[in-house]
Each structure stands twice: as structure tokens, then as C-alpha cells.
Write a protein that holds these residues in place. Sequence first.
Motif, short mmCIF file in Angstrom:
data_model
loop_
_atom_site.label_atom_id
_atom_site.label_comp_id
_atom_site.label_asym_id
_atom_site.label_seq_id
_atom_site.Cartn_x
_atom_site.Cartn_y
_atom_site.Cartn_z
N GLU A 78 18.98 73.41 46.16
CA GLU A 78 17.63 72.80 46.11
C GLU A 78 16.85 73.35 44.92
OE1 GLU A 78 15.27 73.38 49.59
OE2 GLU A 78 16.68 72.28 50.87
N ARG A 79 16.93 74.67 44.76
CA ARG A 79 16.19 75.29 43.67
C ARG A 79 16.99 75.33 42.37
NH1 ARG A 79 15.22 79.53 40.63
NH2 ARG A 79 13.03 80.03 40.19
N PHE A 80 18.29 75.67 42.50
CA PHE A 80 19.11 75.86 41.29
C PHE A 80 19.23 74.59 40.47
CE2 PHE A 80 22.97 76.09 38.78
CZ PHE A 80 22.81 77.32 38.15
N SER A 81 19.43 73.44 41.15
CA SER A 81 19.69 72.18 40.45
C SER A 81 18.47 71.67 39.67
CB SER A 81 20.15 71.10 41.43
OG SER A 81 19.12 70.81 42.35
N VAL A 82 17.29 72.16 40.02
CA VAL A 82 16.06 71.71 39.37
C VAL A 82 15.53 72.75 38.37
CG1 VAL A 82 13.69 70.94 39.77
CG2 VAL A 82 15.47 70.38 41.43
N ILE A 83 15.53 74.01 38.79
CA ILE A 83 14.91 75.08 38.00
C ILE A 83 15.92 76.13 37.56
CG2 ILE A 83 13.13 76.90 38.02
CD1 ILE A 83 11.84 75.35 40.40
N GLY A 84 16.72 76.60 38.51
CA GLY A 84 17.57 77.78 38.28
C GLY A 84 18.56 77.66 37.15
N LEU A 85 19.15 76.46 36.97
CA LEU A 85 20.20 76.34 35.96
C LEU A 85 19.68 76.56 34.54
CD1 LEU A 85 21.37 72.59 35.68
CD2 LEU A 85 19.17 73.32 36.54
N PHE A 86 18.38 76.37 34.33
CA PHE A 86 17.81 76.59 33.00
C PHE A 86 17.19 77.99 32.84
CE2 PHE A 86 17.29 71.84 33.48
CZ PHE A 86 18.46 71.56 32.79
N GLU A 87 17.16 78.75 33.94
CA GLU A 87 16.72 80.16 33.86
C GLU A 87 17.94 80.97 33.43
OE1 GLU A 87 13.24 80.37 37.26
OE2 GLU A 87 15.33 80.47 37.91
N ASN A 88 18.24 80.88 32.16
CA ASN A 88 19.54 81.23 31.65
C ASN A 88 19.36 81.58 30.18
OD1 ASN A 88 22.37 81.33 31.42
ND2 ASN A 88 22.65 79.41 32.53
N GLU A 89 20.25 82.37 29.63
CA GLU A 89 20.11 82.79 28.23
C GLU A 89 21.48 82.86 27.58
OE1 GLU A 89 18.18 86.60 25.83
OE2 GLU A 89 17.79 86.34 27.98
N VAL A 90 21.61 82.28 26.40
CA VAL A 90 22.87 82.34 25.67
C VAL A 90 23.04 83.75 25.11
CG1 VAL A 90 24.23 81.38 23.76
CG2 VAL A 90 22.68 79.90 25.05
N TYR A 91 24.24 84.32 25.28
CA TYR A 91 24.50 85.66 24.75
C TYR A 91 24.53 85.64 23.22
CZ TYR A 91 25.81 87.54 29.35
OH TYR A 91 25.81 87.96 30.66
N PRO A 92 24.25 86.77 22.59
CA PRO A 92 24.30 86.85 21.13
C PRO A 92 25.67 86.47 20.58
CG PRO A 92 23.26 88.81 22.05
CD PRO A 92 23.81 88.04 23.21
N THR A 93 25.67 85.87 19.43
CA THR A 93 26.86 85.48 18.61
C THR A 93 27.70 84.37 19.23
OG1 THR A 93 28.56 87.07 19.43
CG2 THR A 93 26.99 87.87 17.75
N VAL A 94 27.28 83.81 20.36
CA VAL A 94 28.09 82.78 21.02
C VAL A 94 28.16 81.49 20.19
CG1 VAL A 94 28.12 81.15 22.96
CG2 VAL A 94 28.01 83.61 23.39
N ALA A 95 27.01 80.94 19.82
CA ALA A 95 27.00 79.64 19.13
C ALA A 95 27.76 79.69 17.81
CB ALA A 95 25.56 79.17 18.90
#
Length: 218
Positions: free
Chosen positions: A76-93
Motif C-alpha cells: 500500500e505504501r511502497f507502491s506509491v511512496i516507498g519505491l522512490f525513497e531510494n538512492e543510487v549508489y556512487p559510480t553506478v550510472a
Amino acid sequence: MENLRHILIDLDGTLTDPKLGIHTSIRYAMDKLGRPLAPELDIDWTIGPPLKASLMKLLDTEDHDLGEQALLAYRERFSVIGLFENEVYPTVAETLEALKQRDYQLFVATAKPTVYAKRILEHFQLAEFFNEIYGSELTGERTNKGELIEYIVQQEALQPAHCLMIGDREYDILGARKNGIEAIAVEYGYGSQAELDQAQPKARIQQFAELLQHLGQG
């Protein structure tokens, strides 16, 4: 690594740090079921393995219906808000871009449902680097890493000897080994030193860009 053509990469704890979104959504679910978690309780271990089993462990239950209720509350929460409370690790891209330039085929292999994995990777503009994004089904199929990797190998007609798995937990390393695939562990994710010592990956890296050194000039 000679003959390497295909690289399978975990998402949570490897490409992105999902801690805030996952933890907050787990606490939301437990609150909703009337089983709130103590604020100081360490739940980092929930990042990586199949979520329903982790929720059942937190609930101290073997009741799969209760586990399913918790999973639905989490989503309920993850699909709307939680999945974007996230951070790409350094050097990944930049590392993914370099791998594509070297003509490796890249695949995401995550226990997270594919529908969420795709949204996360698109949001962070990482989806473009991957030939395909593979995850589990919302119904629970392919949350087991070994089964997921076997599925990817079959779907893409890959030769295990030409593949490499990158991940942060024992599930990634053992799941790859079950399919005859070597694995490299990232040490900045959620697998403990003891866990990785026991799983015995081919190599361990401290940041994602170190992968390029292990691959040589490809």
C-alpha cells in the motif's frame, strides 16, 4: 574474465540503497496489523531476501495468510511512496554506461517484483542500460534467487560460462552458483562480512566501479 558476455546484477543493495523506503513501508505494515516494531529494532536483514518470509519472521508466525496481509499492507505504501525513497549508489550510472560501451549484455536480477524494479530503474534513468529487467511476480514466483537466475538463463538462452552475477547478499552468490555462474559481491550493501565470507564469491568490491578492473579491458 574471458568469454564473459552477460552480466546479471541485483538491484537492492547493489545498484540502489532502498533502506528508507523498505524500512518505512515495513513499519507501516506492522503498525497496520497492530504489531508495531520498536524504533531501535535493526531490520536491515530484510533487504534482499523474499519479503513475505521476512514479514512472517517479524510477526513470529507461520500463518501464510497473515504474511500475505502484511505484504499487501507493505505494498500500500511502497507502491506509491516507498519505491522512490531510494538512492543510487556512487559510480553506478557511469559504470553501467562503460559496460554497455564494452558490449556486455546487462540484466537486472532482483527478488523485488518486476513491476516495481522497472519503475525504480526508469525513475533513476538506469533502465536504458539493461537489455531486460527480471524480478519476481507479485504472486511470489521467482522470489528465490536461484530460480530467478535459472529463469533468466532459460529466457535469454544464456550460457552460464559466459555469465557473471553481481550482488550484495549470499542469495545472489549461492543462487548464481546453483546455476553454474560465478559471482562478485559488493561490500557496501546489506550482506555482512561473515555472510559473504561463508558464501565465497569469486571476488569482492568496495564500490561498483571496481567491477571494471575485475573485467579487465573486456
